[in-house]
Motif scaffolding. Structure first.
Motif, short mmCIF file in Angstrom:
data_model
loop_
_atom_site.label_atom_id
_atom_site.label_comp_id
_atom_site.label_asym_id
_atom_site.label_seq_id
_atom_site.Cartn_x
_atom_site.Cartn_y
_atom_site.Cartn_z
N UNK A 50 -7.86 1.66 -0.88
CA UNK A 50 -7.69 0.26 -0.49
C UNK A 50 -8.28 -0.68 -1.55
N UNK B 240 -12.39 -7.56 4.73
CA UNK B 240 -12.41 -6.22 5.34
C UNK B 240 -13.57 -5.39 4.77
N UNK C 55 -9.68 6.67 2.02
CA UNK C 55 -8.84 5.56 2.48
C UNK C 55 -9.34 4.24 1.89
N UNK C 56 -10.64 4.00 2.00
CA UNK C 56 -11.18 2.72 1.52
C UNK C 56 -11.22 2.65 0.00
#
Lengths: 219, 252
Positions: B135, B168, B131-132
């Motif tokens: 991202x 983030x 996921x990251x």
């Protein structure tokens, strides 16, 4: 301990359809929760705080976002039947490559065919046809991208097949005429219960896009 | 093929079937082991933030490889043949088999050479890493790239998006030595030279993207990461990027 699986989804989403198919293929009992995207639930906002998008798979309280990531998670966690990815690292890399290709290009072109007009729509139509041609080349003589059974690429792409007649109506073109191999593959996939029960009715999809276009003032 | 039902259930046939499956598995294992011995090549560009990830992964696992520098204005036949769909670097060639897209190449490397694993074992931890990684590539990199190439309102939006995405990442690394935990892992390689590249864009274009005080955890991580020997020897530094792109500009 019994597994608790929840799918946060939105019925027309081709991304959500991928997870519906995978869960059905593997016979995973789950709760389907329909999201109202104009009024997102606290559960969705908590489960995907970064993007606030569906689909989200929640397994025993742990959320997984992004459809291809969730597909891999499903495949790795429920690895005792209906494998989506092969075990060979090279074949896995090829499947992931084509799934990314579908994810980045096909879905986007499809959306533009429905939601734009004029030159932008023409470019999207041609883009979509080019993608389908490339994918047909990759499929070759195999019944499925996964070989003898549904695989990662099949599950990623078949929702776009589910949207096909809608693309054709709004784009005013025939994909079937130029790409019989793709159509034959799609029909073969639809014979699987996991696929046919996960794809919504095409008329319902069409009506949904009509409403969406009205809201976005596209005509 | 045996048609007789009695023989289908005979011990002899079952034994033969088992042996045949075993042989198949052995043949697959042999083919896999043999393929591991194939020559490894990397088609890359030395200042690319995507290519360095691949070299780091191979060095981390002690894999010998040949590095081939591509001229992106005049792409080689080998590159065009190996990545006909996107025609981009990096491409990993393992024997005669090409693998494209840096995140996919990293997973291929990690699955093929299991020593010094980059990914965690647990599927939900793997999902978080993926996921990251996605991202980083789809938010951080694209926003920063857009900020470097636009003006006015579009640039303002891109600058804000870059700053938000870096915040983030900063939160993600807070309290950790590396994204992978005590030692570097997959996500460390992916974030990799992003801070350097963003600082280069800041200076080259004259915009503010990386506030060292606000992104203190990310800044400290970047310093730790760059000190790792295999990283240090091939990380595109801000000065290298500035020199290259300024020379490009002057040549026009």
């Amino acid at each position: 301990m019994a597994d608790e699986v929840v799918l946060l989804d939105f019925w027309p989403s081709p991304f959500g359809m991928r997870l519906r198919i995978a869960l059905a293929e593997k016979g995973i009992k789950h709760e389907y929760k329909e999201e109202d995207l104009k009024n997102k639930s606290p559960l969705l906002l908590k489960s995907n705080p970064v993007h606030k998008k569906i689909p989200v798979l929640i397994h025993n309280g742990k959320p997984v976002s992004e459809s291809l990531i969730a597909l891999q998670y499903i495949d790795e966690t429920w690895n005792d039947n209906a494998p989506l990815l092969p075990s060979d690292p090279y074949l896995r890399s090829q499947a992931k490559f084509w799934a990314e290709f579908v994810d980045k290009k096909v879905a986007d072109f499809g959306r533009k065919v429905c939601m734009t007009k004029g030159e932008e729509q023409e470019a999207a139509k041609n883009g979509l046809l080019d993608c389908i041609e490339l994918l047909e080349g990759e499929l070759g003589e195999k019944p499925y991208f996964g070989g003898e059974t549904l695989g990662f690429v099949d599950v990623t792409l078949v929702p776009c097949y589910g949207w096909l007649s809608v693309y054709e109506k709004f784009g005013n073109f025939s994909i079937e005429a130029e790409h019989p191999v793709f159509i034959a593959w799609g029909k073969r996939c639809l014979q699987k219960k996991s696929v046919s029960k996960s794809l919504p009715d095409q008329q319902k999809l069409y009506d949904f896009v009509v409403q969406l276009r009205k809201r976005h003032e596209i005509e | 093929m045996m048609h007789c039902f009695d023989m289908l259930y005979s011990p002899t046939l079952l034994e033969t079937q088992y042996q045949s499956n075993e042989l198949q598995r052995e043949t697959q294992r042999d083919a896999y082991e043999f393929r591991k011995l194939g020559e490894v090549k990397v088609l890359g560009a030395s200042l690319s933030i995507f290519c360095c990830r691949i070299e780091w992964a191979l060095k981390h696992k002690g894999i010998t490889y040949e590095y081939i520098e591509e001229d992106l204005r005049n792409k080689s036949t080998l590159l065009l043949k190996s990545n006909p769909v996107h025609k981009k670097i990096p491409v990993l060639l393992h024997g005669d088999k090409p693998v494209a897209e840096s995140l996919i190449i990293l997973e291929y490397i990690d699955e093929t050479w299991r020593e010094n694993p980059l990914m965690p074992d647990d599927p939900s931890e793997k999902a978080m890493v993926r996921f990251w990684a996605k991202y980083v590539d789809e938010k951080c990199v694209i926003s920063a790239w857009t900020a470097s190439r636009t003006k006015g309102h579009e640039q303002e939006k891109a600058i804000e998006s870059t700053q938000e995405s870096l915040k983030l990442l900063n939160k993600l690394i807070e309290g950790k030595t590396f994204f992978g935990g005590e030692t570097m892992g997959f996500l460390d390689l992916v974030v990799g030279s992003l801070p350097n590249w963003i600082k280069f864009i800041e200076e080259f274009v004259g915009i503010k993207l990386f506030d060292t005080k606000e992104l203190s955890f990310l800044h400290e991580w970047a310093q730790r990461f760059t000190e790792i020997p295999i990283i240090k020897e091939s990380i595109p530094m801000k000065e290298d990027l500035l020199n290259y792109f300024r020379a490009q500009q002057n040549a026009k």
